[in-house]
Scaffold this motif. Structure first.
Motif, mmCIF file in Angstrom:
data_model
loop_
_atom_site.group_PDB
_atom_site.id
_atom_site.type_symbol
_atom_site.label_atom_id
_atom_site.label_comp_id
_atom_site.label_asym_id
_atom_site.label_seq_id
_atom_site.Cartn_x
_atom_site.Cartn_y
_atom_site.Cartn_z
ATOM 1 N N ASN A 103 -74.867 -30.904 31.294
ATOM 2 C CA ASN A 103 -75.609 -30.372 32.353
ATOM 3 C C ASN A 103 -75.415 -31.525 33.447
ATOM 4 O OD1 ASN A 103 -76.968 -28.263 31.165
ATOM 5 N ND2 ASN A 103 -77.969 -29.759 30.117
ATOM 6 N N VAL A 104 -75.397 -30.955 34.864
ATOM 7 C CA VAL A 104 -75.419 -31.633 35.993
ATOM 8 C C VAL A 104 -76.696 -32.107 36.362
ATOM 9 C CG1 VAL A 104 -74.789 -31.797 38.176
ATOM 10 C CG2 VAL A 104 -73.279 -30.556 36.842
ATOM 11 N N TRP A 105 -77.087 -33.281 36.089
ATOM 12 C CA TRP A 105 -78.488 -33.654 36.184
ATOM 13 C C TRP A 105 -78.730 -34.069 37.790
ATOM 14 C CZ3 TRP A 105 -80.707 -38.895 36.460
ATOM 15 C CH2 TRP A 105 -82.138 -38.947 36.382
ATOM 16 N N LYS A 106 -78.064 -34.928 38.114
ATOM 17 C CA LYS A 106 -78.183 -35.744 39.636
ATOM 18 C C LYS A 106 -76.814 -35.956 40.366
ATOM 19 C CE LYS A 106 -80.883 -37.802 42.660
ATOM 20 N NZ LYS A 106 -81.953 -36.864 43.317
ATOM 21 N N ILE A 107 -76.652 -35.412 41.650
ATOM 22 C CA ILE A 107 -75.603 -35.620 42.546
ATOM 23 C C ILE A 107 -76.187 -36.742 43.780
ATOM 24 C CG2 ILE A 107 -74.110 -34.525 44.085
ATOM 25 C CD1 ILE A 107 -74.576 -31.945 42.400
ATOM 26 N N LEU A 108 -75.184 -37.567 43.450
ATOM 27 C CA LEU A 108 -75.365 -38.817 44.258
ATOM 28 C C LEU A 108 -74.426 -38.758 45.571
ATOM 29 C CD1 LEU A 108 -76.018 -41.279 41.360
ATOM 30 C CD2 LEU A 108 -77.697 -40.146 42.635
ATOM 31 N N VAL A 109 -73.837 -37.920 45.803
ATOM 32 C CA VAL A 109 -72.615 -38.026 47.073
ATOM 33 C C VAL A 109 -72.609 -36.747 47.670
ATOM 34 C CG1 VAL A 109 -71.336 -39.724 45.891
ATOM 35 C CG2 VAL A 109 -70.528 -37.656 45.635
ATOM 36 N N ALA A 110 -72.240 -36.644 48.686
ATOM 37 C CA ALA A 110 -72.127 -35.387 49.445
ATOM 38 C C ALA A 110 -70.556 -35.416 50.077
ATOM 39 C CB ALA A 110 -72.676 -35.200 50.659
ATOM 40 N N PRO A 111 -70.227 -34.465 50.587
ATOM 41 C CA PRO A 111 -68.712 -34.344 51.151
ATOM 42 C C PRO A 111 -68.713 -35.340 52.281
ATOM 43 C CG PRO A 111 -69.273 -32.106 50.478
ATOM 44 C CD PRO A 111 -70.358 -32.752 50.526
ATOM 45 N N GLY A 112 -67.726 -36.024 52.446
ATOM 46 C CA GLY A 112 -67.481 -36.931 53.766
ATOM 47 C C GLY A 112 -68.315 -38.336 53.424
ATOM 48 N N ASP A 113 -68.594 -38.568 52.244
ATOM 49 C CA ASP A 113 -69.150 -39.839 51.763
ATOM 50 C C ASP A 113 -67.908 -40.688 51.456
ATOM 51 O OD1 ASP A 113 -72.011 -39.153 52.191
ATOM 52 O OD2 ASP A 113 -72.438 -39.001 50.061
ATOM 53 N N MET B 150 -71.930 -38.988 40.292
ATOM 54 C CA MET B 150 -73.119 -37.909 39.778
ATOM 55 C C MET B 150 -73.350 -38.319 38.310
ATOM 56 S SD MET B 150 -71.328 -34.510 38.874
ATOM 57 C CE MET B 150 -70.766 -34.267 40.826
ATOM 58 N N ILE B 151 -74.560 -37.898 37.853
ATOM 59 C CA ILE B 151 -74.923 -38.184 36.475
ATOM 60 C C ILE B 151 -75.072 -36.958 35.617
ATOM 61 C CG2 ILE B 151 -76.616 -39.114 35.155
ATOM 62 C CD1 ILE B 151 -77.682 -41.033 37.400
ATOM 63 N N LEU B 152 -74.203 -36.753 34.581
ATOM 64 C CA LEU B 152 -74.472 -35.732 33.769
ATOM 65 C C LEU B 152 -75.456 -35.927 32.607
ATOM 66 C CD1 LEU B 152 -70.577 -34.710 33.446
ATOM 67 C CD2 LEU B 152 -72.279 -33.822 34.995
ATOM 68 N N GLU B 153 -75.841 -34.917 31.790
ATOM 69 C CA GLU B 153 -76.847 -34.976 30.843
ATOM 70 C C GLU B 153 -76.228 -34.222 29.560
ATOM 71 O OE1 GLU B 153 -79.573 -34.263 27.771
ATOM 72 O OE2 GLU B 153 -78.993 -32.753 29.362
ATOM 73 N N ALA B 154 -75.947 -34.920 28.538
ATOM 74 C CA ALA B 154 -75.528 -34.260 27.193
ATOM 75 C C ALA B 154 -76.389 -34.958 26.073
ATOM 76 C CB ALA B 154 -74.078 -34.176 27.192
ATOM 77 N N MET B 155 -76.789 -34.031 25.095
ATOM 78 C CA MET B 155 -77.350 -34.594 23.846
ATOM 79 C C MET B 155 -78.318 -35.698 24.159
ATOM 80 S SD MET B 155 -74.267 -34.447 21.279
ATOM 81 C CE MET B 155 -73.150 -35.375 22.377
ATOM 82 N N LYS B 156 -79.284 -35.305 25.552
ATOM 83 C CA LYS B 156 -80.086 -36.454 25.817
ATOM 84 C C LYS B 156 -79.675 -37.770 26.304
ATOM 85 C CE LYS B 156 -83.905 -33.932 23.144
ATOM 86 N NZ LYS B 156 -85.100 -33.971 22.949
ATOM 87 N N MET B 157 -78.390 -37.690 26.734
ATOM 88 C CA MET B 157 -77.869 -38.994 27.270
ATOM 89 C C MET B 157 -77.157 -38.726 28.559
ATOM 90 S SD MET B 157 -75.290 -39.989 23.753
ATOM 91 C CE MET B 157 -74.203 -40.906 24.714
ATOM 92 N N GLU B 158 -77.425 -39.786 29.326
ATOM 93 C CA GLU B 158 -77.080 -39.880 30.627
ATOM 94 C C GLU B 158 -75.791 -40.169 30.775
ATOM 95 O OE1 GLU B 158 -79.632 -41.779 33.313
ATOM 96 O OE2 GLU B 158 -81.264 -40.495 32.375
#
Length: 73
Positions: free
Chosen positions: A12-22, A31-39
């Motif tokens: 799952n895509v949990w948090k996106i930390l960048v945007a186009p142009g950054d 970004m941070i993905l989440e799988a099996m309760k792990m970041e």
């Protein structure tokens, strides 16, 4: 040189930390993905610029799915 950053596993895509142009430095977190309760951080291997973000927070991604279009320096 443009490259596509892809998901290593289904997650799952949990948090996106960048945007186009950054601009990011080596080892910055895109970004941070989440799988099996792990970041799982998705990091830059080189300094460069984010061209596009191909997913949104809350999306479920499959292995090999494009996450970020990135141009390294």
């Amino acid at each position: 040189m443009a490259e596509t950053i892809v998901a290593d596993m289904g997650a799952n895509v949990w948090k996106i930390l960048v945007a186009p142009g950054d601009r990011v430095e080596e080892d910055d977190v895109f970004m941070i993905l989440e799988a099996m309760k792990m970041e799982i951080p998705v990091t830059a291997e080189d300094a460069g610029t984010v061209l596009s973000v191909d997913v949104a927070e809350g999306d479920v991604v499959a292995p090999g799915q494009a996450l970020i279009q990135f141009e390294s320096e």
